[in-house]
Design a protein around this motif. Structure first.
Motif, short mmCIF file in Angstrom:
data_model
loop_
_atom_site.label_atom_id
_atom_site.label_comp_id
_atom_site.label_asym_id
_atom_site.label_seq_id
_atom_site.Cartn_x
_atom_site.Cartn_y
_atom_site.Cartn_z
N GLN A 147 -5.63 -2.95 3.80
CA GLN A 147 -4.66 -2.41 3.18
C GLN A 147 -4.22 -2.83 1.79
O GLN A 147 -3.86 -2.40 0.88
CB GLN A 147 -3.45 -2.35 4.16
N LEU A 148 -4.08 -4.41 1.92
CA LEU A 148 -3.61 -4.92 0.56
C LEU A 148 -4.77 -4.64 -0.48
O LEU A 148 -4.53 -4.41 -1.71
CB LEU A 148 -3.76 -6.48 0.75
N ALA A 149 -6.02 -4.88 0.07
CA ALA A 149 -7.06 -4.38 -0.96
C ALA A 149 -7.21 -3.13 -1.44
O ALA A 149 -7.20 -2.88 -2.91
CB ALA A 149 -8.63 -4.85 -0.41
N PHE A 150 -6.63 -2.31 -0.84
CA PHE A 150 -6.82 -0.89 -1.14
C PHE A 150 -5.53 -0.63 -2.14
O PHE A 150 -5.75 0.20 -3.18
CB PHE A 150 -6.59 0.19 0.03
N ALA A 151 -4.41 -1.24 -1.72
CA ALA A 151 -3.28 -1.11 -2.71
C ALA A 151 -3.72 -1.95 -4.22
O ALA A 151 -3.54 -1.38 -4.97
CB ALA A 151 -2.15 -2.02 -2.25
N GLU A 152 -4.14 -2.86 -4.19
CA GLU A 152 -4.86 -3.36 -5.45
C GLU A 152 -5.81 -2.45 -5.95
O GLU A 152 -5.67 -2.41 -7.25
CB GLU A 152 -5.57 -4.80 -5.26
N PHE A 153 -6.85 -1.86 -5.18
CA PHE A 153 -7.54 -0.81 -5.92
C PHE A 153 -6.90 0.23 -6.50
O PHE A 153 -7.47 0.52 -7.53
CB PHE A 153 -8.40 -0.48 -4.72
N LEU A 154 -5.91 0.47 -6.06
CA LEU A 154 -5.05 1.82 -6.51
C LEU A 154 -4.42 1.49 -7.81
O LEU A 154 -4.56 1.99 -8.77
CB LEU A 154 -4.19 2.34 -5.43
N ARG A 155 -3.68 0.29 -7.75
CA ARG A 155 -2.90 -0.28 -8.81
C ARG A 155 -3.67 -0.75 -10.02
O ARG A 155 -3.34 -0.52 -11.19
CB ARG A 155 -2.14 -1.58 -8.40
N SER A 156 -4.83 -1.25 -9.56
CA SER A 156 -5.83 -1.76 -10.92
C SER A 156 -6.54 -0.56 -11.68
O SER A 156 -6.93 -0.80 -12.69
CB SER A 156 -6.76 -2.70 -10.51
N GLY A 157 -6.41 0.46 -11.15
CA GLY A 157 -6.84 1.71 -11.74
C GLY A 157 -8.29 1.98 -11.34
O GLY A 157 -9.02 3.09 -11.65
N ALA A 158 -8.96 1.22 -10.41
CA ALA A 158 -10.17 1.26 -9.98
C ALA A 158 -10.55 2.54 -9.25
O ALA A 158 -11.49 3.06 -9.35
CB ALA A 158 -10.67 -0.01 -9.18
N TYR A 159 -9.24 2.81 -8.54
CA TYR A 159 -9.46 4.07 -7.69
C TYR A 159 -9.70 5.37 -8.64
O TYR A 159 -10.50 6.17 -8.17
CB TYR A 159 -8.28 4.23 -6.77
N LEU A 198 0.84 -1.08 -0.15
CA LEU A 198 0.17 0.10 0.14
C LEU A 198 0.96 1.30 -0.07
O LEU A 198 0.55 2.16 -0.64
CB LEU A 198 -0.88 -0.05 1.27
N ARG A 199 1.92 1.11 0.68
CA ARG A 199 2.87 2.42 0.82
C ARG A 199 3.34 2.54 -0.52
O ARG A 199 3.54 3.74 -1.03
CB ARG A 199 3.91 2.37 1.95
N GLY A 200 3.79 1.69 -1.23
CA GLY A 200 4.27 1.70 -2.70
C GLY A 200 3.23 2.13 -3.67
O GLY A 200 3.75 2.97 -4.36
N ALA A 201 2.04 1.70 -3.50
CA ALA A 201 0.85 2.25 -4.34
C ALA A 201 0.72 3.65 -4.04
O ALA A 201 0.10 4.45 -5.14
CB ALA A 201 -0.36 1.31 -4.31
N LEU A 202 0.51 3.98 -2.69
CA LEU A 202 0.11 5.34 -2.45
C LEU A 202 1.19 6.43 -2.91
O LEU A 202 0.91 7.43 -3.22
CB LEU A 202 0.16 5.48 -1.00
N ALA A 203 2.52 5.92 -2.87
CA ALA A 203 3.52 6.82 -3.39
C ALA A 203 3.52 7.16 -4.77
O ALA A 203 3.51 8.39 -4.89
CB ALA A 203 4.94 6.15 -3.04
N GLU A 204 3.19 6.23 -5.51
CA GLU A 204 3.02 6.37 -6.86
C GLU A 204 2.04 7.47 -7.18
O GLU A 204 1.92 8.20 -8.06
CB GLU A 204 2.69 5.14 -7.73
#
Ligand code: PLP
Length: 474
Positions: free
Chosen positions: A357-369, A161-167
């Motif tokens: 947190q893992l779900a949120f990371a995936e949500f961010l990375r997949s473009g769903a956010y 999640l920290r990685g996905a948020l940083a991006e």
């Protein structure tokens, strides 16, 4: 034989009294149904599993079930097991005192109707939570999660999640974000509490706040032992130049991109000035970026943190963009503060669930956010336009401000009429807040107005809420 079959039944807490096992079990089940502890339709454990749990013969449980079925307490159907019957004896429990009366009904003379319409600010449209996409992200995240993700882990939060948020924060908000400087927290309030604690431990005496804001935030800082002097406010926003005159002030809490609740963006010269103050004094700016994603008529205002990542702490939250119930937020901190804040967090509790947190990371990375935010931006913009049009039609004198961004707008009221308007709203079953509810106690009252949270109702409630609002305007 290992009783692994026992694990297939649902747990059922029963207190058996006396020595007559079957009668005791039946009494306990009747009591659980009568009291409402076992709801109509609840599936009971299989007789085998309950017998194993209670240490009695399976036949004893099967007989008790059969008798309760005959008495009408339970039902038994092939394939759907034994359940609490839908029409059982009347319950003896009084209705819960917390149960609200039906919305919108007249409650007799002397008391306003309970709110049928909700335009309180601070909440997104909860009916729009992207359940299907979140579920997809959750499933994927759980499938891919390493076993260690279910352990205690790192108090800063999951690295994914920290990685996905940083991006995301670098791309969408102009934040200088490195995963090692991010600490995940359970909401902005949790982050502020931790920072307050650390600042106090560092010897900071005061954290300045804006003239208008949430009491809750002010209170958290004060509970950490900090003073909270309020900065002045003028037509251009918060008077950050006053910071120079505040001795012992080690930080300032600001909603620079979108002042809460008045709605303006801090002008560029004041943005620069507050960062200059932090550099010169060794202080910190705590940037509350609570609704940075929602900009309508202009380019997003970039995060203040981009101006100086060593002097500005960026705090963001999923409470507006997704839902406050997730309790997911983040802090991007200067390096040394990141270490201290993570230690303070780890000393008490990790707080945010790793699977979430893992779900949120995936949500961010997949473009769903991004997709969700874009869809909500369109929807809220439409509502904002409808609000502005309805106010112009019903009350042309009323000025609407703070509309370029966020999930709420401010409707100016004639001086001295805010309280009467709020009372009229309550009588019409409309929950809405006044500007002065957000004014710090030391700040003189110079504005009267309503803070209208136009994102709050579901689509089905929006037009009714808008009509009720127009009905109380001058
Ligand atoms: C000004 C402001 N900051 C932050 C938040 C977010 O708080 P949290 O992340 O604790 O839900 C809110 C929510 O209402 C808010 O109004």
């Amino acid at each position: 034989m290992a009783n692994d079959w026992a694990t297939f039944g649902a747990d059922l807490h029963l207190e058996l009294r006396g020595t007559r096992l079957r009668a005791g079990l039946m009494d306990a089940l009747r009591e659980a149904v009568r009291s409402g502890r076992l709801e109509a339709g609840t599936r009971l454990p299989s007789s085998r599993s309950l017998a194993a749990d209670l240490g009695m013969a399976r036949n004893t449980v099967a007989d008790a079930y059969a008798e309760l079925v005959a008495e009408g307490w339970l039902t038994a159907r092939q394939g759907s097991g034994t359940r609490v019957a839908r029409r059982t004896a009347p319950r003896t429990l009084a209705p819960s005192a917390a149960q609200p009366p039906p919305a919108g009904r007249s409650r007799g003379r002397g008391r306003p109707a309970p709110p049928a319409h909700n335009l309180n600010s601070g909440t997104p449209d909860l009916a729009s939570f992207p359940r299907a996409d979140w579920l997809k992200a959750y499933r994927r995240a759980l499938t891919d999660a390493p076993n260690e993700a279910f352990g205690y882990g790192d108090p800063r939060g999951r690295p994914e999640l920290r990685g996905a948020l940083a991006e995301y924060l670098a791309r969408a908000r102009g934040v200088y974000a490195r995963p090692e400087r991010i600490v995940i927290c359970a909401g902005f309030v949790h982050g502020l509490m931790l920072i307050g604690q650390v600042l106090r431990a560092r010897g900071v005496r005061d954290v300045a706040v804006e003239s208008y804001g949430l009491d809750l935030h002010d209170g958290l800082l004060r509970r950490a032992g900090l003073g909270t002097p309020a900065l002045g406010f003028d037509e251009r926003g918060t008077r950050v130049e006053e910071l120079a005159g505040l001795d012992g002030c080690g930080a300032v809490l600001m909603t620079a991109a979108h002042q809460y609740p008045l709605g303006g963006a801090l002008p560029p010269d004041r943005r620069a000035a507050v960062v200059d103050w932090a550099r010169a004094s060794g202080g910190l700016v705590l940037e509350d970026d609570y609704d940075g994603e929602f900009r309508y008529d202009r380019q997003p205002v970039g995060a203040l943190q981009g101006l100086d990542p060593e002097r500005v702490v960026h705090l963001g939250t999923a409470s507006k963009s997704l839902a406050p119930g997730l309790r997911l937020a983040w802090m991007v901190l200067p390096r040394d503060l990141a270490v201290e804040v993570a230690e303070a967090k780890g000393a008490v509790d990790w707080s945010s669930s790793a699977p979430d947190q893992l779900a949120f990371a995936e949500f961010l990375r997949s473009g769903a956010y991004d997709r969700h935010v874009r869809a909500m931006r369109l929807r809220y913009r439409r509502r904002r336009d409808q609000l502005v049009a309805a106010v112009a039609a019903h009350s042309p004198e009323t000025r609407v401000s703070g509309i370029a961004a966020g999930l709420h707008a401010v409707l100016a009221l004639p001086p001295g009429t805010e309280q009467a308007t709020l009372r009229a709203a309550a009588w019409r079953g409309l929950a809405v807040q006044g500007v002065n509810q957000f004014r710090r106690p030391t700040v003189p009252s110079t504005l009267d107005g309503l803070v209208v949270g136009y994102a709050t109702p579901p689509d089905s409630g929006w037009q009714g809420a808008l009509q009720a609002l127009c009905g109380v305007l001058p």
